[in-house]
Scaffold this active site. Structure first.
Site, PDB file in Angstrom:
ATOM      1  N   ASP A  89      10.448   7.557  -3.391  1.00 21.01           N
ATOM      2  CA  ASP A  89       9.098   6.993  -3.298  1.00 21.01           C
ATOM      3  C   ASP A  89       8.037   7.932  -3.864  1.00 21.01           C
ATOM      4  O   ASP A  89       6.869   7.556  -3.967  1.00 21.01           O
ATOM      5  CB  ASP A  89       8.776   6.655  -1.836  1.00 21.01           C
ATOM      6  CG  ASP A  89       7.599   5.696  -1.694  1.00 21.01           C
ATOM      7  OD1 ASP A  89       7.472   4.795  -2.536  1.00 21.01           O
ATOM      8  OD2 ASP A  89       6.811   5.858  -0.747  1.00 21.01           O
ATOM      9  N   SER A 115       2.502   0.813  -1.001  1.00 24.92           N
ATOM     10  CA  SER A 115       3.807   0.225  -1.325  1.00 24.92           C
ATOM     11  C   SER A 115       3.998  -1.079  -0.556  1.00 24.92           C
ATOM     12  O   SER A 115       3.667  -1.174   0.627  1.00 24.92           O
ATOM     13  CB  SER A 115       4.937   1.197  -0.967  1.00 24.92           C
ATOM     14  OG  SER A 115       4.817   2.392  -1.708  1.00 24.92           O
ATOM     15  N   GLN A 152      10.378  -1.223  -7.272  1.00 28.28           N
ATOM     16  CA  GLN A 152       9.327  -1.220  -6.256  1.00 28.28           C
ATOM     17  C   GLN A 152       8.130  -2.013  -6.759  1.00 28.28           C
ATOM     18  O   GLN A 152       7.833  -2.021  -7.959  1.00 28.28           O
ATOM     19  CB  GLN A 152       8.870   0.208  -5.904  1.00 28.28           C
ATOM     20  CG  GLN A 152       7.905   0.244  -4.717  1.00 28.28           C
ATOM     21  CD  GLN A 152       7.426   1.655  -4.391  1.00 28.28           C
ATOM     22  OE1 GLN A 152       6.473   2.142  -4.995  1.00 28.28           O
ATOM     23  NE2 GLN A 152       8.078   2.306  -3.443  1.00 28.28           N
TER      24      GLN A 152
END
Length: 424
Positions: free
Chosen positions: A334, A356, A406
């Protein structure tokens, strides 16, 4: 049963699943097999027991102490994977355990009881120092399928709980509810509410499925009674199958030829081309090194491209547990991932707000997180306040070990008016 079959069976016992894989393998080497006929006493009330008993096959009945009230006698049946003889306050057993059928038990003798009390969920040994990342990904087992995680003071501070921490800790919780021979091969996470880094996080694991080759887990992360994050992970026992790799690792400099973040920062603080005011301001800011060492393959001139390549590895030495190494790369995945979707839009004075939304990972091969991995990130699209990124991770040998995606919320930060509303 051979040693691997014993290890696989013990990995299905909920009591043992939160132990390090190395502990379960040592327990598999130490257990003894005992068999009983129907009606045999396996343990007698008031007599000592010589270890932890785990039922492999058959049924046994537990009866209350003789002095218990008739109406409150908690008689019940023990089945496969149930256990007794663990956690007693004295050497004498408190109840009778009688075989109801032909019964086979694994018995871990008392002299090996220390294997049930490891130092951490990842390591059973008295290691002088654990990697900071291993400490971040350590969870406190509260009861079967419930764990507690923390944001450590030495970890990097963000405005909220770092998304990678939620992914890594939730995956750690899920990993500690499957047998140690099954490894995560995919996960899908959704971020719901920003987490408070000053509060512990409770991870509740739901056992969706247990098969001979695959297992599926759903994890809910909670704070203040609210679910802030969910993760679904699938685990598979290793098997031999078809193989090919079409993805080719980019031709980039090796990590030894590149600067890490600390060296880049030091150069900027001493580079006369930067204004003195900037250098003084940067020097006064508290700097906490990330538990992940990163080395960028391109210079700042390429920062407006919708792509980014960098090498990374965990700082320090990690315990030799493949489940831990996969949790570490999930944590690291991440870092700077969704921000690549903003690269083509960066301009002087631009302030943005990012969060996110979801995150997916596919693990293709075993991974070693304390050795260098190349993270290749691209952003094919940004639209509607959302940025989309894809990622690939290669090891030093050029093998594709992971694929990732993502989507993140990406907005211009709203300017505050001349008379901001009071907070009270």
């Amino acid at each position: 049963m051979d040693r691997e079959q014993v290890t696989e069976f013990l990995g299905q016992v909920p009591l043992l699943q939160c132990l390090p894989g190395s502990s379960i393998r040592r327990i598999a080497a130490a257990v003894q097999v005992r068999r009983y006929e129907p009606g045999d006493y396996v343990a007698r009330e008031g007599e000592p027991v010589d270890g932890l008993y785990i039922i492999l096959d058959g049924q046994a009945e537990v009866s209350a102490p003789a002095n218990a009230e008739e109406a409150n006698r908690p008689d019940y049946v023990l089945n496969k994977c149930d256990y007794f003889g663990y956690g007693t306050n004295s050497s004498d057993h408190q109840v009778n355990v009688v075989a109801l059928s032909k019964l086979t038990c694994f018995v871990l003798p008392n002299q090996y009881g220390h294997l049930l009390q490891p130092k951490t969920i990842w390591n059973a040994e008295d290691t002088p120092e654990h990697s900071l990342l291993e400490q971040i990904l350590h969870l406190e087992p509260l009861e079967v399928d419930i764990f507690r995680g923390f944001t450590l003071p030495d970890a990097p501070v963000f405005r909220q709980v770092f998304g990678g921490q939620l992914i890594g800790q939730a995956l750690a919780a899920a990993s500690k509810t499957v047998d140690c021979l099954k490894m995560v091969h995919s996960l899908h996470a959704i971020f719901l509410i920003a987490g408070d880094s000053n509060m512990p996080i409770i991870y509740q694991v739901h056992r969706a499925r247990d098969g001979s080759s695959f297992a599926t887990r759903k994890v809910e992360a909670k704070q203040k009674g609210l679910v802030i994050f969910t993760l679904i992970a699938s685990f598979q026992k290793e098997e031999v199958g078809f193989e090919h790799q079409a993805a080719i690792m980019p031709d980039v400099p090796p990590p030894e030829q590149l600067l890490n973040l600390e060296e880049i920062r030091e150069r900027r603080l001493t580079d006369p081309r930067f204004p003195a005011q900037y250098r003084n301001s940067a020097a006064k800011k508290k700097f906490t090194p990330w538990p992940i060492e990163m080395r960028f393959c391109e210079d700042s001139a390429s920062q407006h491209k919708p792509s980014l390549n960098y090498w990374f590895r965990a700082r320090g030495k990690l315990s030799d547990d493949q489940a831990l190494h996969r949790c570490v790369v999930a944590y690291a995945s991440d870092l700077l991932f969704s921000g690549v979707s903003l690269n083509p839009h960066r301009e002087k004075g631009l302030k943005t707000y990012s969060l996110s939304l979801d995150h997916s990972i596919w693990f293709h091969k075993p991974v070693k997180a304390d050795d260098w991995l190349l993270y290749v990130i691209e952003s094919p699209s940004a639209h509607g306040g959302r940025g989309f990124v894809t990622g690939r991770m290669f090891n030093r040998q050029g093998e594709l070990v992971m694929s990732l995606t993502q989507e993140a919320l990406s907005r211009r930060e709203k300017a505050r008016g001349p008379n901001p509303r009071p907070k009270l």
